[in-house]
Scaffold this active site. Structure first.
Site, short mmCIF file in Angstrom:
data_model
loop_
_atom_site.label_atom_id
_atom_site.label_comp_id
_atom_site.label_asym_id
_atom_site.label_seq_id
_atom_site.Cartn_x
_atom_site.Cartn_y
_atom_site.Cartn_z
N GLU A 1 -12.34 -4.96 -3.48
CA GLU A 1 -13.14 -3.74 -3.33
C GLU A 1 -12.19 -2.61 -4.37
O GLU A 1 -12.77 -1.61 -4.47
CB GLU A 1 -12.62 -3.28 -2.00
CG GLU A 1 -13.53 -4.03 -0.91
CD GLU A 1 -13.36 -5.57 -0.84
OE1 GLU A 1 -11.99 -5.93 -0.59
OE2 GLU A 1 -14.10 -6.45 -0.96
N ASN A 2 -11.22 -2.89 -4.99
CA ASN A 2 -10.46 -2.10 -5.75
C ASN A 2 -11.04 -1.75 -7.17
O ASN A 2 -10.79 -0.86 -7.71
CB ASN A 2 -9.01 -2.34 -6.00
CG ASN A 2 -7.81 -2.43 -4.98
OD1 ASN A 2 -7.03 -3.20 -4.68
ND2 ASN A 2 -8.14 -1.40 -4.03
N TRP B 1 2.77 8.01 -2.37
CA TRP B 1 4.38 8.15 -2.88
C TRP B 1 4.30 9.33 -4.13
O TRP B 1 5.14 10.01 -4.23
CB TRP B 1 4.91 6.86 -3.25
CG TRP B 1 6.36 6.89 -3.62
CD1 TRP B 1 7.36 6.69 -3.03
CD2 TRP B 1 6.91 7.01 -4.95
NE1 TRP B 1 8.60 6.70 -3.45
CE2 TRP B 1 8.23 6.91 -4.98
CE3 TRP B 1 6.28 7.28 -6.24
CZ2 TRP B 1 9.05 7.24 -6.00
CZ3 TRP B 1 7.11 7.72 -7.31
CH2 TRP B 1 8.39 7.58 -7.53
N ASP C 1 0.89 -1.29 -0.06
CA ASP C 1 0.17 0.08 -0.01
C ASP C 1 0.93 1.31 -0.03
O ASP C 1 1.95 1.36 0.81
CB ASP C 1 -0.85 0.05 1.21
CG ASP C 1 -2.09 0.88 0.97
OD1 ASP C 1 -2.30 1.41 -0.10
OD2 ASP C 1 -2.58 1.15 2.08
#
Ligand code: IPE
Ligand code: IPE
Ligand code: MG
Length: 243
Positions: A74-75, A32, A27
């Site tokens: 869920e993505n 980033w 994750d």
């Protein structure tokens, strides 16, 4: 009592206790990128580099199985263009890395309902698994369209479909029908990026895993971070409910 779900043995490697099976919730790619004013895709690309480095390091350390959470059930809630970017990256990673993985004796396994992806990607994944199946080195399991609750529902369905009598249903009957069947028991579950939740990953398998939450964002993870995580694991005292 059956002990199918609790396995009090981790492998020994070079004196220190080495986890046999490590899983990672990768994750922080988006954060980033955001910190660098870059598009999220740039974070995912660097995330793929981190996968390459981590897989190599894990295999070299002698870890038996590495399970990576790449796309959750869920993505699908993400914007369509990000989903297609992620699928594109997966295709690219496999195309680029498969020979190297195979050359290093790594066995590829996909967990989750990956058949929901496009037929070309499914074919690519099936071929990659078939090609690497005879290998005897580390198993690299990639979780795609994976959700632990869905995995358990599918296992229950399969028990019913097999006509198993209620009294014959035990932990082993369930474990045998999970996507991770045949992998060593999960010893260490790592989540990067500072979030402290499991996000529907390996809920059954994590029953007695050691959990490690690190602030490192996934694109910054690699050999060194893995070595630190494994060292941390080596200092844990596992009790499995005993003394
Ligand atoms: C993890 O990074 C990659 C996937 C979930 C595919 P994220 O994309 O979740 O990054 P953050 O959490 O937004 O930083
Ligand atoms: C978990 O990360 C899924 C993967 C790493 C593939 P998410 O970024 O999707 O999790 P949440 O939404 O923060 O729980
Ligand atoms: Mg995230």
């Amino acid at each position: 009592m059956t002990r199918a779900a609790v396995h009090p043995v981790a492998g020994q490697g070079g004196g220190a206790t080495l986890p046999r099976h490590v899983a990672i919730i990768m994750d922080g790619n988006g954060r980033w990128a955001k910190a660098r004013f870059l598009p999220r895709l740039a974070g995912h690309k660097r995330g793929a580099e981190a996968v390459r480095a981590t897989v190599k390091a894990a295999a070299e350390m002698g870890i038996e199985a590495l399970t990576l959470y790449a796309f959750s059930s869920e993505n699908w809630r993400r914007p369509a263009d990000e989903i297609s970017d992620l699928m594109g990256l997966l295709r690219h990673y496999l195309g680029q890395e498969l020979d190297a993985l195979h050359g290093n004796g790594i066995r590829l396994r996909i967990i989750g309902e990956y058949h929901r992806f496009g037929p070309d990607l499914v074919k690519m994944l099936d071929e990659a698994m078939a090609r690497t199946a005879p290998n005897t080195g580390m198993t690299l399991a990639i979780a795609l369209n994976y959700g632990a609750q869905d995995e358990i529902v599918r296992a229950v369905r399969s028990i019913v479909a097999d006509g198993v009598a209620p009294e014959a249903i035990d932990m082993e009957a369930i474990e045998q029908r999970l996507d991770t069947n045949g992998l060593p028991p999960l010893d260490l579950l790592i989540r990067t990026s500072g979030e402290r939740r499991l996000s529907n990953f390996l809920l059954w398998q994590a029953a007695y895993a050691e959990l490690l939450f690190v602030d490192t964002l996934w694109p910054d993870f690699g050999a060194e971070a893995l070595a630190e995580a494994v060292a941390d694991f080596g200092r844990r005292e596992r009790r499995y409910g005993g003394l």
